[in-house]
Design a protein around this motif. Structure first.
Motif, PDB file in Angstrom:
ATOM      1  N   GLY A   1       0.810  -1.226   0.000  1.00 52.89           N
ATOM      2  CA  GLY A   1       0.000   0.000   0.000  1.00 52.89           C
ATOM      3  C   GLY A   1       0.841   1.273   0.000  1.00 52.89           C
ATOM      4  O   GLY A   1       2.076   1.238   0.045  1.00 52.89           O
ATOM      5  N   ASP A   2       0.131   2.409  -0.032  1.00 53.25           N
ATOM      6  CA  ASP A   2       0.787   3.730  -0.049  1.00 53.25           C
ATOM      7  C   ASP A   2       1.589   3.998   1.216  1.00 53.25           C
ATOM      8  O   ASP A   2       2.620   4.651   1.174  1.00 53.25           O
ATOM      9  CB  ASP A   2      -0.282   4.840  -0.073  1.00 53.25           C
ATOM     10  CG  ASP A   2      -0.983   4.904  -1.378  1.00 53.25           C
ATOM     11  OD1 ASP A   2      -0.674   4.080  -2.234  1.00 53.25           O
ATOM     12  OD2 ASP A   2      -1.845   5.793  -1.510  1.00 53.25           O
ATOM     13  N   PHE A   3       1.048   3.535   2.364  1.00 57.12           N
ATOM     14  CA  PHE A   3       1.771   3.810   3.610  1.00 57.12           C
ATOM     15  C   PHE A   3       3.083   3.025   3.628  1.00 57.12           C
ATOM     16  O   PHE A   3       4.130   3.553   4.034  1.00 57.12           O
ATOM     17  CB  PHE A   3       0.903   3.470   4.823  1.00 57.12           C
ATOM     18  CG  PHE A   3       1.548   3.846   6.134  1.00 57.12           C
ATOM     19  CD1 PHE A   3       1.693   5.172   6.504  1.00 57.12           C
ATOM     20  CD2 PHE A   3       2.040   2.862   6.992  1.00 57.12           C
ATOM     21  CE1 PHE A   3       2.306   5.532   7.707  1.00 57.12           C
ATOM     22  CE2 PHE A   3       2.654   3.202   8.191  1.00 57.12           C
ATOM     23  CZ  PHE A   3       2.780   4.544   8.551  1.00 57.12           C
ATOM     24  N   ALA A   4       3.058   1.793   3.154  1.00 60.15           N
ATOM     25  CA  ALA A   4       4.301   1.008   3.089  1.00 60.15           C
ATOM     26  C   ALA A   4       5.317   1.706   2.198  1.00 60.15           C
ATOM     27  O   ALA A   4       6.521   1.733   2.504  1.00 60.15           O
ATOM     28  CB  ALA A   4       4.009  -0.401   2.571  1.00 60.15           C
ATOM     29  N   ALA A   5       4.850   2.304   1.099  1.00 57.22           N
ATOM     30  CA  ALA A   5       5.772   3.013   0.196  1.00 57.22           C
ATOM     31  C   ALA A   5       6.373   4.234   0.901  1.00 57.22           C
ATOM     32  O   ALA A   5       7.564   4.526   0.760  1.00 57.22           O
ATOM     33  CB  ALA A   5       5.029   3.433  -1.067  1.00 57.22           C
ATOM     34  N   LEU A   6       5.544   4.919   1.683  1.00 57.55           N
ATOM     35  CA  LEU A   6       6.046   6.079   2.431  1.00 57.55           C
ATOM     36  C   LEU A   6       7.090   5.640   3.472  1.00 57.55           C
ATOM     37  O   LEU A   6       8.118   6.300   3.657  1.00 57.55           O
ATOM     38  CB  LEU A   6       4.854   6.785   3.099  1.00 57.55           C
ATOM     39  CG  LEU A   6       5.053   8.171   3.679  1.00 57.55           C
ATOM     40  CD1 LEU A   6       5.633   9.155   2.672  1.00 57.55           C
ATOM     41  CD2 LEU A   6       3.718   8.708   4.238  1.00 57.55           C
TER      42      LEU A   6
ATOM     43  N   LEU B   1       9.501  14.035   0.538  1.00 61.13           N
ATOM     44  CA  LEU B   1       8.525  12.933   0.712  1.00 61.13           C
ATOM     45  C   LEU B   1       7.093  13.451   0.594  1.00 61.13           C
ATOM     46  O   LEU B   1       6.241  12.807  -0.035  1.00 61.13           O
ATOM     47  CB  LEU B   1       8.702  12.271   2.079  1.00 61.13           C
ATOM     48  CG  LEU B   1       9.962  11.433   2.292  1.00 61.13           C
ATOM     49  CD1 LEU B   1      10.015  10.912   3.729  1.00 61.13           C
ATOM     50  CD2 LEU B   1       9.989  10.273   1.323  1.00 61.13           C
ATOM     51  N   LEU B   2       6.837  14.607   1.201  1.00 64.31           N
ATOM     52  CA  LEU B   2       5.483  15.168   1.141  1.00 64.31           C
ATOM     53  C   LEU B   2       5.086  15.453  -0.310  1.00 64.31           C
ATOM     54  O   LEU B   2       3.948  15.182  -0.726  1.00 64.31           O
ATOM     55  CB  LEU B   2       5.404  16.457   1.971  1.00 64.31           C
ATOM     56  CG  LEU B   2       5.546  16.290   3.486  1.00 64.31           C
ATOM     57  CD1 LEU B   2       5.613  17.663   4.168  1.00 64.31           C
ATOM     58  CD2 LEU B   2       4.385  15.480   4.069  1.00 64.31           C
ATOM     59  N   ALA B   3       6.056  15.972  -1.074  1.00 65.88           N
ATOM     60  CA  ALA B   3       5.749  16.298  -2.474  1.00 65.88           C
ATOM     61  C   ALA B   3       5.608  15.024  -3.306  1.00 65.88           C
ATOM     62  O   ALA B   3       4.652  14.864  -4.071  1.00 65.88           O
ATOM     63  CB  ALA B   3       6.839  17.207  -3.034  1.00 65.88           C
ATOM     64  N   SER B   4       6.548  14.076  -3.129  1.00 69.28           N
ATOM     65  CA  SER B   4       6.533  12.893  -4.013  1.00 69.28           C
ATOM     66  C   SER B   4       5.363  11.964  -3.693  1.00 69.28           C
ATOM     67  O   SER B   4       4.956  11.179  -4.545  1.00 69.28           O
ATOM     68  CB  SER B   4       7.868  12.154  -3.946  1.00 69.28           C
ATOM     69  OG  SER B   4       8.094  11.687  -2.644  1.00 69.28           O
ATOM     70  N   HIS B   5       4.807  12.051  -2.480  1.00 66.26           N
ATOM     71  CA  HIS B   5       3.657  11.204  -2.133  1.00 66.26           C
ATOM     72  C   HIS B   5       2.336  11.972  -2.218  1.00 66.26           C
ATOM     73  O   HIS B   5       1.313  11.497  -1.730  1.00 66.26           O
ATOM     74  CB  HIS B   5       3.857  10.575  -0.748  1.00 66.26           C
ATOM     75  CG  HIS B   5       4.897   9.496  -0.781  1.00 66.26           C
ATOM     76  ND1 HIS B   5       4.603   8.161  -0.873  1.00 66.26           N
ATOM     77  CD2 HIS B   5       6.250   9.579  -0.798  1.00 66.26           C
ATOM     78  CE1 HIS B   5       5.728   7.458  -0.928  1.00 66.26           C
ATOM     79  NE2 HIS B   5       6.744   8.295  -0.872  1.00 66.26           N
TER      80      HIS B   5
ATOM     81  N   ARG C   1       0.887  20.071  -2.516  1.00 70.66           N
ATOM     82  CA  ARG C   1       0.766  20.384  -3.949  1.00 70.66           C
ATOM     83  C   ARG C   1       1.888  21.313  -4.384  1.00 70.66           C
ATOM     84  O   ARG C   1       2.089  21.530  -5.574  1.00 70.66           O
ATOM     85  CB  ARG C   1      -0.568  21.081  -4.228  1.00 70.66           C
ATOM     86  CG  ARG C   1      -1.774  20.228  -3.930  1.00 70.66           C
ATOM     87  CD  ARG C   1      -3.010  20.810  -4.620  1.00 70.66           C
ATOM     88  NE  ARG C   1      -4.175  19.986  -4.356  1.00 70.66           N
ATOM     89  CZ  ARG C   1      -4.992  20.163  -3.325  1.00 70.66           C
ATOM     90  NH1 ARG C   1      -4.768  21.135  -2.459  1.00 70.66           N
ATOM     91  NH2 ARG C   1      -6.019  19.366  -3.154  1.00 70.66           N
ATOM     92  N   CYS C   2       2.611  21.874  -3.410  1.00 65.94           N
ATOM     93  CA  CYS C   2       3.669  22.830  -3.717  1.00 65.94           C
ATOM     94  C   CYS C   2       4.998  22.089  -3.915  1.00 65.94           C
ATOM     95  O   CYS C   2       5.073  20.873  -3.739  1.00 65.94           O
ATOM     96  CB  CYS C   2       3.795  23.851  -2.588  1.00 65.94           C
ATOM     97  SG  CYS C   2       4.137  23.097  -0.986  1.00 65.94           S
TER      98      CYS C   2
ATOM     99  N   HIS D   1      -6.337  10.350   3.949  1.00 67.80           N
ATOM    100  CA  HIS D   1      -6.023   8.967   3.574  1.00 67.80           C
ATOM    101  C   HIS D   1      -4.957   8.373   4.518  1.00 67.80           C
ATOM    102  O   HIS D   1      -5.064   7.217   4.943  1.00 67.80           O
ATOM    103  CB  HIS D   1      -5.531   8.954   2.122  1.00 67.80           C
ATOM    104  CG  HIS D   1      -4.940   7.658   1.686  1.00 67.80           C
ATOM    105  ND1 HIS D   1      -5.688   6.508   1.491  1.00 67.80           N
ATOM    106  CD2 HIS D   1      -3.643   7.294   1.441  1.00 67.80           C
ATOM    107  CE1 HIS D   1      -4.893   5.519   1.126  1.00 67.80           C
ATOM    108  NE2 HIS D   1      -3.653   5.962   1.093  1.00 67.80           N
ATOM    109  N   PHE D   2      -3.943   9.179   4.839  1.00 70.16           N
ATOM    110  CA  PHE D   2      -2.835   8.654   5.656  1.00 70.16           C
ATOM    111  C   PHE D   2      -3.104   8.746   7.165  1.00 70.16           C
ATOM    112  O   PHE D   2      -2.467   8.028   7.939  1.00 70.16           O
ATOM    113  CB  PHE D   2      -1.533   9.409   5.344  1.00 70.16           C
ATOM    114  CG  PHE D   2      -0.849   8.964   4.076  1.00 70.16           C
ATOM    115  CD1 PHE D   2      -0.359   7.670   3.964  1.00 70.16           C
ATOM    116  CD2 PHE D   2      -0.681   9.830   3.001  1.00 70.16           C
ATOM    117  CE1 PHE D   2       0.286   7.243   2.801  1.00 70.16           C
ATOM    118  CE2 PHE D   2      -0.037   9.420   1.837  1.00 70.16           C
ATOM    119  CZ  PHE D   2       0.445   8.122   1.729  1.00 70.16           C
TER     120      PHE D   2
END
Ligand code: GLY
Ligand code: MN
Ligand code: MN
Length: 440
Positions: free
Chosen positions: A264-269, A304-308, A312-313, A408-409
């Motif tokens: 999932g997305d959290f595992a990727a983070l 990380l905030l941007a790539s996930h 939006r900035c 979501h997170f």
């Protein structure tokens, strides 16, 4: 306990005390282990924690009421308390202490203190280092700042004995972490997971250097979450464990974060945070400022905030507007050793004076220039903390955040990955990753 390393360690500690006593203008010092404290209106004592200045000479916690007399040019004298007690098991003088210290054993505290007072009376200007100075020793300078500053500054650099203790503490902690991960993967509650941790680390809660943080789902977003739920949440999504161990009084402080769904997305983070944490560690060299590393951690979180898709900035904008501070509100790390948050992290020099952190990062405990043999943690995090996110949402940068992604997170709580490192000539020894590799 490695007796040869311990003996070498005592030579270094003695040299540091000699320099500190000379600097502060004392001829000798009494160092008191301290005494257990009873709870209010009770006859039960809180777990005993010795004075760390005593523990550096005598690395065994079974030392209540004992004292040391440090006098450069003389063998350190140990006044060891061994009560006649049939309620408890009295401490025994360890062979390593007898071999390296000039030890005398006392059954009565008053006799011990009288003997210390008599020994002190032969010294010009003795200092007393301990929590409270007993009446007959109270005339000495009590915890003089010049002496303590000097000692605290130099304690950042660990001896080979101290590194060995911390390596062993990490091995214990990692045994616990490995068992805790298996417990999480079998769906165990926070409480049962912690029991698995303790069993594998072979320590009681009182032996641990701090209260373990065992956090499932949103609890992972409570930085020092302190409870242990007896039932697992439904569904079980995530697991953050920040748990350590002690060896001869030296701490390990280790955090790992796991996702129930490895795809999932959290595992990727989590995976990307792990990569970012390793990169930060790869950049450590003697001579770099820890505050610069902390700033680099914020840049990594911005990326990380941007790539996930959480902002939006650009990463630059997320840094400049302070968005990353809502997601990473603690410091990148702290000195570690006899205390899990070891002393001297903001000290500017052996003489004293503080180097406070940038006001933007008030929680940063370590602001020193890194040098060889310094031991500290590297623990970047990224959390979804409702209180901080509410402030962010209402502030000027709120429109740069993708709030759907935050929602979501949020049920996963957050991520922290924490290793203990010791600086070498050209990089670090990572005591935590080394222990995980041995355990694999
Ligand atoms: N376990 C507390 C800390 O990481 O500093
Ligand atoms: Mn920790
Ligand atoms: Mn820590």
């Amino acid at each position: 306990m490695n007796p040869e390393l311990y003996s070498q360690h005592l030579d270094t500690v003695a040299q540091r005390w000699q320099a500190a006593l000379d600097f502060a203008g004392f001829e000798a010092a009494v160092v008191a282990a301290g005494r257990p404290r009873d709870y209010f209106l009770d006859d039960r004592a809180a777990p005993f924690q010795p004075n760390p200045h005593f523990a550096q000479w005598f690395p065994d916690g079974d030392c209540a009421e004992s004292m040391l007399l440090i006098r450069p040019g003389h063998r350190p004298r140990l006044f060891f308390h061994q009560p006649r007690d049939f309620w408890h098991q009295p401490p025994r003088l360890p062979a390593w202490a007898d071999a390296n210290l000039d030890a005398a054993v006392f059954a009565e505290v008053d006799d011990l203190r009288d003997a210390v007072a008599a020994a002190m009376s032969g010294c010009n200007r003795p200092a007393y280092v301990g929590e409270e100075a007993p009446g007959n020793l109270g005339a000495a300078d009590h915890n003089p700042a010049l002496l303590l500053n000097h000692l605290h500054f130099h304690r950042a650099a660990k001896t080979a004995f101290e590194v060995d203790c911390m390596a062993r503490a990490n091995q214990r902690a990692v045994a616990g972490h490995t068992a805790a991960r298996a417990a999480f993967e079998s769906g165990a509650s926070e409480f049962d997971t912690h029991l698995s941790y303790l069993a594998a680390a072979r320590q009681t809660p009182e032996q641990l250097p701090y209260h373990s943080i065992v956090a499932q789902n949103r609890h992972a977003g409570v930085l020092h979450y302190q409870h242990y739920d007896r039932e697992p949440p439904e569904p079980l999504l995530s697991f953050l464990i920040d748990a350590g161990a002690s060896e001869c009084g030296y701490a390990a402080d280790v955090t790992r974060t796991y996702a129930a769904d490895g795809d999932g997305d959290f595992a990727a983070l989590v995976r990307d945070m792990d990569t970012a944490q390793r990169r930060l560690i790869d950049g450590i060299r003697p001579g770099i400022g820890f505050a610069d590393l902390h700033a680099a951690a914020h840049r990594a979180v911005a990326e990380l905030l941007a790539s996930h898709g959480i902002v939006r900035c650009t990463p630059d904008a997320a840094l400049e507007t302070g968005i990353t501070r809502a997601f990473l509100p603690h410091g990148l790390g702290h000195l570690i050793g006899l205390q899990v948050h070891d002393v001297g992290g903001q000290q500017a020099s052996p003489e004293g004076g503080l180097r406070p952190p940038d006001p933007a990062y008030p929680a940063l405990r370590l602001t020193r220039t890194i040098d060889t043999d310094y031991a500290f943690t590297i623990e970047p995090g990224l959390y979804f903390i409702p209180m901080l996110l509410d402030e962010l949402r209402d502030g000027p940068a709120g429109s740069d955040v993708n709030w759907d992604r935050v929602e979501h997170f949020a049920p996963f709580g957050g991520i922290r990955i924490e290793d203990n490192v010791v600086v070498t000539g050209d990089g670090v020894r990572n005591l935590t990753r080394e222990a995980f590799a041995r355990h694999a």
